[in-house]
Design an enzyme around this catalytic site. Structure first.
Site, PDB file in Angstrom:
ATOM      1  N   GLY A 256      -1.953  14.401  -5.691  1.00 24.66           N
ATOM      2  CA  GLY A 256      -0.500  14.427  -5.541  1.00 24.66           C
ATOM      3  C   GLY A 256       0.171  15.729  -5.911  1.00 24.66           C
ATOM      4  O   GLY A 256       1.396  15.816  -5.914  1.00 24.66           O
ATOM      5  N   PRO A 299      -7.315  15.907  -5.812  1.00 28.89           N
ATOM      6  CA  PRO A 299      -6.389  16.723  -5.024  1.00 28.89           C
ATOM      7  C   PRO A 299      -6.798  16.794  -3.557  1.00 28.89           C
ATOM      8  O   PRO A 299      -7.978  16.952  -3.251  1.00 28.89           O
ATOM      9  CB  PRO A 299      -6.506  18.107  -5.678  1.00 28.89           C
ATOM     10  CG  PRO A 299      -7.887  18.130  -6.240  1.00 28.89           C
ATOM     11  CD  PRO A 299      -8.211  16.718  -6.656  1.00 28.89           C
ATOM     12  N   ARG A 342       4.661  14.835  10.169  1.00 29.76           N
ATOM     13  CA  ARG A 342       5.295  14.817   8.846  1.00 29.76           C
ATOM     14  C   ARG A 342       6.814  15.050   8.877  1.00 29.76           C
ATOM     15  O   ARG A 342       7.531  14.373   8.159  1.00 29.76           O
ATOM     16  CB  ARG A 342       4.596  15.796   7.902  1.00 29.76           C
ATOM     17  CG  ARG A 342       3.106  15.465   7.714  1.00 29.76           C
ATOM     18  CD  ARG A 342       2.450  16.245   6.595  1.00 29.76           C
ATOM     19  NE  ARG A 342       2.924  15.815   5.299  1.00 29.76           N
ATOM     20  CZ  ARG A 342       3.831  16.437   4.587  1.00 29.76           C
ATOM     21  NH1 ARG A 342       4.346  17.571   5.019  1.00 29.76           N
ATOM     22  NH2 ARG A 342       4.224  15.948   3.438  1.00 29.76           N
ATOM     23  N   TYR A 346       8.514  11.968   7.200  1.00 33.14           N
ATOM     24  CA  TYR A 346       8.991  12.169   5.818  1.00 33.14           C
ATOM     25  C   TYR A 346      10.129  13.179   5.700  1.00 33.14           C
ATOM     26  O   TYR A 346      10.405  13.654   4.595  1.00 33.14           O
ATOM     27  CB  TYR A 346       7.866  12.718   4.919  1.00 33.14           C
ATOM     28  CG  TYR A 346       6.528  12.054   5.036  1.00 33.14           C
ATOM     29  CD1 TYR A 346       6.363  10.710   4.725  1.00 33.14           C
ATOM     30  CD2 TYR A 346       5.401  12.785   5.408  1.00 33.14           C
ATOM     31  CE1 TYR A 346       5.116  10.116   4.805  1.00 33.14           C
ATOM     32  CE2 TYR A 346       4.151  12.203   5.490  1.00 33.14           C
ATOM     33  CZ  TYR A 346       4.020  10.866   5.186  1.00 33.14           C
ATOM     34  OH  TYR A 346       2.778  10.281   5.255  1.00 33.14           O
ATOM     35  N   CYS A 373       8.150  13.045  24.644  1.00 36.45           N
ATOM     36  CA  CYS A 373       9.347  12.383  25.166  1.00 36.45           C
ATOM     37  C   CYS A 373      10.032  11.638  24.038  1.00 36.45           C
ATOM     38  O   CYS A 373      10.001  10.400  23.987  1.00 36.45           O
ATOM     39  CB  CYS A 373       8.960  11.435  26.286  1.00 36.45           C
ATOM     40  SG  CYS A 373       8.583  12.352  27.758  1.00 36.45           S
ATOM     41  N   GLU A 374      10.600  12.366  23.141  1.00 38.30           N
ATOM     42  CA  GLU A 374      11.192  11.740  21.967  1.00 38.30           C
ATOM     43  C   GLU A 374      12.129  12.742  21.293  1.00 38.30           C
ATOM     44  O   GLU A 374      11.725  13.866  20.984  1.00 38.30           O
ATOM     45  CB  GLU A 374      10.040  11.350  21.017  1.00 38.30           C
ATOM     46  CG  GLU A 374      10.481  10.564  19.854  1.00 38.30           C
ATOM     47  CD  GLU A 374       9.715   9.242  19.703  1.00 38.30           C
ATOM     48  OE1 GLU A 374       9.065   8.782  20.658  1.00 38.30           O
ATOM     49  OE2 GLU A 374       9.805   8.688  18.613  1.00 38.30           O
TER      50      GLU A 374
HETATM   51  N1  LLP Z   1      -5.835   9.907  -4.199  1.00 41.46           N
HETATM   52  C1  LLP Z   1      -5.288   8.814  -3.656  1.00 41.46           C
HETATM   53  C2  LLP Z   1      -5.673   7.502  -4.150  1.00 41.46           C
HETATM   54  C3  LLP Z   1      -4.365   8.942  -2.612  1.00 41.46           C
HETATM   55  O1  LLP Z   1      -3.833   7.862  -2.080  1.00 41.46           O
HETATM   56  C4  LLP Z   1      -4.021  10.230  -2.148  1.00 41.46           C
HETATM   57  C5  LLP Z   1      -3.069  10.387  -1.067  1.00 41.46           C
HETATM   58  C6  LLP Z   1      -4.635  11.346  -2.744  1.00 41.46           C
HETATM   59  C7  LLP Z   1      -5.536  11.145  -3.775  1.00 41.46           C
HETATM   60  C8  LLP Z   1      -4.358  12.758  -2.312  1.00 41.46           C
HETATM   61  O2  LLP Z   1      -3.045  13.126  -2.499  1.00 41.46           O
HETATM   62  P1  LLP Z   1      -2.617  14.653  -2.300  1.00 41.46           P
HETATM   63  O3  LLP Z   1      -3.222  15.449  -3.419  1.00 41.46           O
HETATM   64  O4  LLP Z   1      -3.117  15.093  -0.993  1.00 41.46           O
HETATM   65  O5  LLP Z   1      -1.117  14.626  -2.350  1.00 41.46           O
HETATM   66  N2  LLP Z   1       0.193  11.513   4.436  1.00 41.46           N
HETATM   67  C9  LLP Z   1       1.158  11.895   3.428  1.00 41.46           C
HETATM   68  C10 LLP Z   1       0.746  11.672   2.042  1.00 41.46           C
HETATM   69  C11 LLP Z   1       0.132  10.331   1.785  1.00 41.46           C
HETATM   70  C12 LLP Z   1      -1.010  10.546   0.906  1.00 41.46           C
HETATM   71  C13 LLP Z   1      -1.730   9.286   0.647  1.00 41.46           C
HETATM   72  N3  LLP Z   1      -2.610   9.386  -0.446  1.00 41.46           N
HETATM   73  C14 LLP Z   1       1.678  13.271   3.695  1.00 41.46           C
HETATM   74  O6  LLP Z   1       1.509  13.756   4.793  1.00 41.46           O
HETATM   75  O7  LLP Z   1       2.355  13.854   2.852  1.00 41.46           O
END
Ligand code: LLP
Length: 447
Positions: A256, A299, A342, A346, A373-374
């Site tokens: 995250g 990460p 994204r 978001y 088309c959006e």
């Molecule tokens: N661990 C778990 C259990 C997760 O669900 C996620 C992301 C990560 C690690 C990795 O998170 P990161 O470090 O990449 O932020 N698709 C969205 C974000 C959803 C992520 C879902 N889980 C986006 O494009 O921002």
């Protein structure tokens, strides 16, 4: 001209060279000619450096309590990437059978794989256990019984973590927050579900509970929410010790960590985050009279996000008069929501630059849109770009590595772009562009 490409947003090797951007020593003009557009360009050295930074930060700040830095495959995975991850000494977090299949195809060391997912199928669980993945993260009571039954039938004692909802509100977009209460993931600590899960796991001889997991959300910039979440996980370790008389050995604090998409984003470095968290974990364990468990992370974005850049070609430009009398230039590129959902999903913001040349023309208010088309097919909502941009120019959008290609779709029967790896002036196709034949091959004719 290097300064124009802000190093907190662009991958390490991105430069301006004779007007054109180069990445890994390869000019975007040549990349576009050779591989077409849109294309994701992955800076191999950049990816590896970021992966190593997490590994060395973990080893440095947690020392004997360093667990594993699991790269979150969902951000972007391919066999090559899985190999790079293994070489850098990281583990791999997979959350579906598909991601596991890539790991297996890359012969990723099974003991360093962690299997996630809030609804793992029997098949996924079975394949994970057959491959002897190091740990499965449990997400529901039914799943506890399911994993236990499958492991038992295979004569395996499976190491497991319980995913907890720590009730921490992270400051990020609603749909990428995960550890507040009203979510599908994990067992709530506040409601007592977490402890029910512990008791349930303890009844199964085919499950070995090694610890707890929490992931509080994505694209987070401050460390306070991670610290609070870590402290809450530690309170579970304390409760476990009080009830069972033994200590939990592992905590996984999830992923995250935010990255810079625009100039205004100020991400924290892994070193900073890991140093803070090691202090908090060690102090909290000391205060509670328990030994520090091994600490792992997951990460995804922070590793692959800045490593990739999307190259688009401009197809049309159009001046649109707005209700207030002002004008906006709509610049259409040859991709859009099928390679980057994204912004639509978001409200994510990105940076963009004219990539094949420099321009000293006046800037004008522009919106970069795709070819779907959006109406909501927007890459960048509002940006000042040179007024002499014409069809055929190349635009580069940095920091698209995380959840760009991995969330790409075939909407409007668009083919998904390739991922081109660049390193030391050499470019190679890592994932090829799809073809219309790929799309048509999915259809089964009756006759
Ligand atoms: N661990 C778990 C259990 C997760 O669900 C996620 C992301 C990560 C690690 C990795 O998170 P990161 O470090 O990449 O932020 N698709 C969205 C974000 C959803 C992520 C879902 N889980 C986006 O494009 O921002």
């Amino acid at each position: 001209m290097k300064s124009e490409l802000n190093s907190k947003i662009w991958s390490n090797s991105a430069r301006r060279d004779n007007g054109a951007i180069t990445i890994g020593g390869c000019s975007v003009i040549e990349l576009a000619e050779q591989f077409g557009t849109p294309a994701f360009i992955i800076d191999e050295a950049d990816f590896k450096a970021r992966a190593k930074q997490w590994k060395s930060g973990l080893d440095r700040y947690f020392a004997t309590n360093a667990g594993t830095a699991y790269y979150a495959a969902k951000a972007f995975i391919s066999r090559d990437v899985a190999r790079w991850v293994a070489e850098a000494g990281l583990g791999l977090d997979v959350c579906t059978g598909g991601e596991l299949a890539v790991a297996i195809a890359a012969e990723f060391p099974p003991q360093h794989i962690e299997m996630h997912g809030n609804n793992k199928s029997e098949r996924e669980i079975s394949e994970a256990i057959d491959y002897r993945v190091g740990v499965i993260v449990l997400d529901s009571l039914q799943e506890i019984d399911r994993v236990a039954r499958i492991a038992h039938a295979k004569g395996v004692v499976q190491r497991v973590l319980i995913r907890l909802t720590t009730g921490v509100e992270a400051h990020t977009h609603e749909s990428i927050k995960t550890a507040h209460e009203d979510v599908k993931f994990g067992f709530s600590m506040a409601s007592g579900a977490a402890w029910d899960a512990v008791l349930s796991v303890s009844k199964h001889e085919s499950l070995q509970l090694i610890g707890f997991h929490a992931h509080i959300g994505s694209q987070i910039f401050a460390t306070d929410a991670f610290e609070t979440s870590a402290e809450r996980l530690i309170s579970m370790v304390v409760k476990y010790k009080n009830e069972f008389g033994t200590e939990i050995t592992d905590l996984n604090l999830g992923g995250g960590y935010g990255i810079a998409y625009t100039e205004s984003d100020e991400p924290i470095t892994p070193e900073f985050a890991l140093e803070r968290l090691s202090t908090v974990v060690n102090e909290s364990c000391k205060k509670n009279g328990i030994s520090s468990p091994k600490i792992s992370f997951e990460p995804g974005r922070a590793i692959v996000g800045p490593s990739m850049t999307t190259i688009y070609e401009v197809g049309t430009t159009k001046e649109v008069r707005l209700e207030d009398g002002s004008t906006r230039w709509y610049i259409s590129v040859d991709g859009g929501m099928s390679d980057n959902i994204r912004p639509g999903l978001y409200d994510a913001e990105y940076s963009i630059t004219l990539a094949n040349r420099v321009s000293s023309a006046d800037l004008r208010r522009s919106r970069i849109v795709g070819k779907h088309c959006e109406t909501g097919d927007i890459v960048i909502k509002d940006v000042q770009l040179p007024s002499d941009i014409v069809p055929g120019d190349l635009l580069a959008v940095p920091a698209t590595g995380a959840y760009g290609r991995s969330m790409a779709s075939n909407y409007n029967h668009m083919v998904r772009p390739p991922v081109i790896s660049v390193l030391n002036k050499e470019a190679r196709i890592m994932v090829r562009r799809e073809t219309y034949a790929d799309l048509l091959a999915l259809e089964i004719d009756d006759d």
